[in-house]
Scaffold this motif. Structure first.
Motif, short mmCIF file in Angstrom:
data_model
loop_
_atom_site.label_atom_id
_atom_site.label_comp_id
_atom_site.label_asym_id
_atom_site.label_seq_id
_atom_site.Cartn_x
_atom_site.Cartn_y
_atom_site.Cartn_z
N ALA A 244 -9.55 -16.83 -12.47
CA ALA A 244 -8.08 -16.80 -12.45
C ALA A 244 -7.55 -15.45 -12.91
N ARG A 245 -8.23 -14.85 -13.90
CA ARG A 245 -7.82 -13.52 -14.38
C ARG A 245 -7.99 -12.48 -13.29
N LYS A 246 -9.10 -12.57 -12.58
CA LYS A 246 -9.40 -11.63 -11.51
C LYS A 246 -8.33 -11.74 -10.40
N VAL A 247 -8.00 -12.97 -10.05
CA VAL A 247 -6.99 -13.20 -9.01
C VAL A 247 -5.64 -12.61 -9.46
N ASP A 248 -5.27 -12.87 -10.71
CA ASP A 248 -4.02 -12.32 -11.24
C ASP A 248 -4.01 -10.79 -11.16
N GLN A 249 -5.14 -10.20 -11.49
CA GLN A 249 -5.25 -8.74 -11.51
C GLN A 249 -5.05 -8.18 -10.12
N VAL A 250 -5.68 -8.78 -9.14
CA VAL A 250 -5.57 -8.31 -7.76
C VAL A 250 -4.12 -8.45 -7.28
N VAL A 251 -3.51 -9.59 -7.58
CA VAL A 251 -2.12 -9.82 -7.17
C VAL A 251 -1.21 -8.80 -7.83
N GLN A 252 -1.46 -8.53 -9.12
CA GLN A 252 -0.61 -7.59 -9.85
C GLN A 252 -0.76 -6.18 -9.30
N GLU A 253 -1.99 -5.76 -9.02
CA GLU A 253 -2.21 -4.43 -8.48
C GLU A 253 -1.52 -4.29 -7.13
N GLY A 254 -1.58 -5.34 -6.34
CA GLY A 254 -0.93 -5.33 -5.03
C GLY A 254 0.57 -5.19 -5.15
N SER A 255 1.18 -5.90 -6.10
CA SER A 255 2.63 -5.85 -6.21
C SER A 255 3.08 -4.54 -6.85
N GLU A 256 2.21 -3.94 -7.72
CA GLU A 256 2.55 -2.64 -8.27
C GLU A 256 2.61 -1.59 -7.17
#
Ligand SMILES: [Zn+2]
Ligand SMILES: [Zn+2]
Ligand SMILES: [Zn+2]
Ligand SMILES: [Zn+2]
Length: 203
Positions: free
Chosen positions: A127-139
């Motif tokens: 779940a942390r990994k998924v959050d990280q990828v989503v966050q990097e994408g939105s940044e």
């Protein structure tokens, strides 16, 4: 991990019986596992306890955010649960023992339950990994709202601003940074006449 051990001298705190409710014929066959503070639980109850914990964990949303909250508020029992660890059933109700170790659990539950347990432990990191990828994408989307990338060779991002080169096919296969090799797929696969690309790149 602690000194959790097995004994047959006490009764299981969960089912309150010295013999296993499911399979035991005699008191001798029941195996009780103890937490670091000496609270006993029988193998059958441990098995069921783990399965129900993993089920609960799978149904829990926002694991990384909840784990962060638990960490900040020093709620060790909740944090252990969110990490998929198996603690004494009395943890958070007067017991402060560390979670049972993986080896102890492996020795006392079925293979299937142990597999579930292992999957449970992977839920928070995933779940942390998924959050990280989503966050990097939105940044990236925030920084370059009009940016586009080639989905095939990942050239880009190229900004679609006025006057800028926004034709990704012109950059197709280019090397962007030292050490980064262009991919080998044919430019014509990107729905562009390869002759046109060649002339725009080299003329
Ligand atoms: Zn029991
Ligand atoms: Zn049994
Ligand atoms: Zn305990
Ligand atoms: Zn490309």
């Amino acid at each position: 991990m602690g000194s959790a051990s097995t004994t047959s001298a006490q009764t299981c705190l969960t089912c309150s019986r010295p013999e296993c409710v499911v399979c035991s014929e005699s008191e001798d066959s029941v195996v009780l596992i103890q937490c670091d503070e000496g609270h006993p639980i029988c193998q059958v109850c441990l098995d069921k306890y783990i399965l129900s914990n993993v089920k609960k964990l799978r149904e829990t949303d926002y694991l990384p955010a909840k784990a962060e909250t638990a960490q900040i508020s020093e709620d060790g029992a909740t944090l252990a649960f969110l990490r998929g660890a198996c603690s004494c059933p009395l943890r958070g109700h007067g017991c402060g023992a560390a979670p049972f170790g993986d080896r102890l659990i492996a020795l006392n539950v079925s293979d299937l339950t142990f597999a579930e347990y292992s999957e449970g432990k992977a839920l928070l990191p995933i779940a942390r990994k998924v959050d990280q990828v989503v966050q990097e994408g939105s940044e990236l989307a925030l920084l370059m709202p009009n940016a586009r990338m080639c989905a095939r060779c990942h050239y880009g991002p190229v900004e679609l601003a006025a006057g800028s080169c926004n034709d990704l096919t012109m950059h197709h296969g280019e090397v962007r940074a030292p050490g980064r090799a262009p991919d080998t797929h044919s430019p014509s696969e990107d729905a562009m006449d390869s002759g046109a690309i060649a002339s725009s790149r080299f003329s």
